[in-house]
Design a protein around this motif. Sequence first.
Motif, mmCIF file in Angstrom:
data_model
loop_
_atom_site.group_PDB
_atom_site.id
_atom_site.type_symbol
_atom_site.label_atom_id
_atom_site.label_comp_id
_atom_site.label_asym_id
_atom_site.label_seq_id
_atom_site.Cartn_x
_atom_site.Cartn_y
_atom_site.Cartn_z
ATOM 1 N N ARG A 127 0.838 -1.205 0.000
ATOM 2 C CA ARG A 127 0.000 0.000 0.000
ATOM 3 C C ARG A 127 0.870 1.251 0.000
ATOM 4 N N GLU A 128 1.995 1.188 0.686
ATOM 5 C CA GLU A 128 2.896 2.340 0.731
ATOM 6 C C GLU A 128 3.348 2.730 -0.673
ATOM 7 N N ARG A 129 3.653 1.725 -1.508
ATOM 8 C CA ARG A 129 4.056 2.012 -2.894
ATOM 9 C C ARG A 129 2.879 2.604 -3.666
ATOM 10 N N ALA A 130 1.677 2.106 -3.434
ATOM 11 C CA ALA A 130 0.491 2.663 -4.101
ATOM 12 C C ALA A 130 0.309 4.126 -3.725
ATOM 13 N N VAL A 131 0.491 4.445 -2.443
ATOM 14 C CA VAL A 131 0.374 5.833 -1.981
ATOM 15 C C VAL A 131 1.449 6.693 -2.642
ATOM 16 N N GLU A 132 2.660 6.156 -2.727
ATOM 17 C CA GLU A 132 3.763 6.898 -3.355
ATOM 18 C C GLU A 132 3.439 7.239 -4.805
ATOM 19 N N ILE A 133 2.888 6.279 -5.531
ATOM 20 C CA ILE A 133 2.539 6.514 -6.943
ATOM 21 C C ILE A 133 1.361 7.484 -7.043
ATOM 22 N N ALA A 134 0.301 7.241 -6.268
ATOM 23 C CA ALA A 134 -0.905 8.075 -6.348
ATOM 24 C C ALA A 134 -0.606 9.536 -6.048
ATOM 25 N N ASP A 135 0.345 9.783 -5.154
ATOM 26 C CA ASP A 135 0.708 11.152 -4.807
ATOM 27 C C ASP A 135 1.156 11.946 -6.032
ATOM 28 N N HIS A 136 1.738 11.272 -7.011
ATOM 29 C CA HIS A 136 2.204 11.943 -8.240
ATOM 30 C C HIS A 136 1.045 12.394 -9.130
ATOM 31 N N PHE A 137 -0.161 11.906 -8.872
ATOM 32 C CA PHE A 137 -1.305 12.241 -9.706
ATOM 33 C C PHE A 137 -2.032 13.495 -9.244
ATOM 34 N N THR A 138 -1.633 14.070 -8.108
ATOM 35 C CA THR A 138 -2.288 15.298 -7.663
ATOM 36 C C THR A 138 -2.040 16.394 -8.694
ATOM 37 N N GLN A 139 -3.041 17.255 -8.846
ATOM 38 C CA GLN A 139 -2.957 18.284 -9.881
ATOM 39 C C GLN A 139 -3.799 19.480 -9.489
ATOM 40 N N PRO A 140 -3.541 20.628 -10.105
ATOM 41 C CA PRO A 140 -4.328 21.818 -9.809
ATOM 42 C C PRO A 140 -5.794 21.600 -10.172
ATOM 43 N N GLY A 141 -6.682 21.865 -9.239
ATOM 44 C CA GLY A 141 -8.112 21.775 -9.516
ATOM 45 C C GLY A 141 -8.657 20.361 -9.514
ATOM 46 N N GLY A 142 -7.909 19.408 -8.985
ATOM 47 C CA GLY A 142 -8.376 18.029 -8.988
ATOM 48 C C GLY A 142 -8.171 17.351 -7.657
ATOM 49 N N THR A 143 -8.770 16.197 -7.514
ATOM 50 C CA THR A 143 -8.639 15.369 -6.327
ATOM 51 C C THR A 143 -8.326 13.958 -6.783
#
Length: 130
Positions: free
Chosen positions: A100-116
């Motif tokens: 799960r830690e690796r999933a969190v690490e990857i998902a964090d890169h998907f944050t973007q302006p105006g999105g969730t």
Amino acid sequence: MKYVILIHSNPDPWGHPTQRFTAEGRELPDAEHERMDQAFEALMNEIVASGEFVTAEALGDPAASTVFGWTPEKHVVTDGPYAEAKEQLAGFFIIDVATRERAVEIADHFTQPGGTVELRPVMWPGGDDQ
């Protein structure tokens, strides 16, 4: 362990990459968009090479969706979008990672302006609900 990364956004007009079509994204200089695009491409190359990338799809305008509901009398079909919210599901990525830690690490890169971004375990053989 498989996870889905759900990208919620409110681009106007609807378009991809959504960060370029949100109010917050339009405020960024082109150089910042280029930096973000390069970082995303590097991430994609990394997770494809490691075998962690499963699949991904960008989704069309929620206004073009059809919503199917159920009642005991009949099925109800209406025009979308399903949610009466500003942010809509814009796309998804499925990853297959060791922790799960690796999933969190990857998902964090998907944050973007105006999105969730939402990270959720996939519930099929090999999936976990932790």
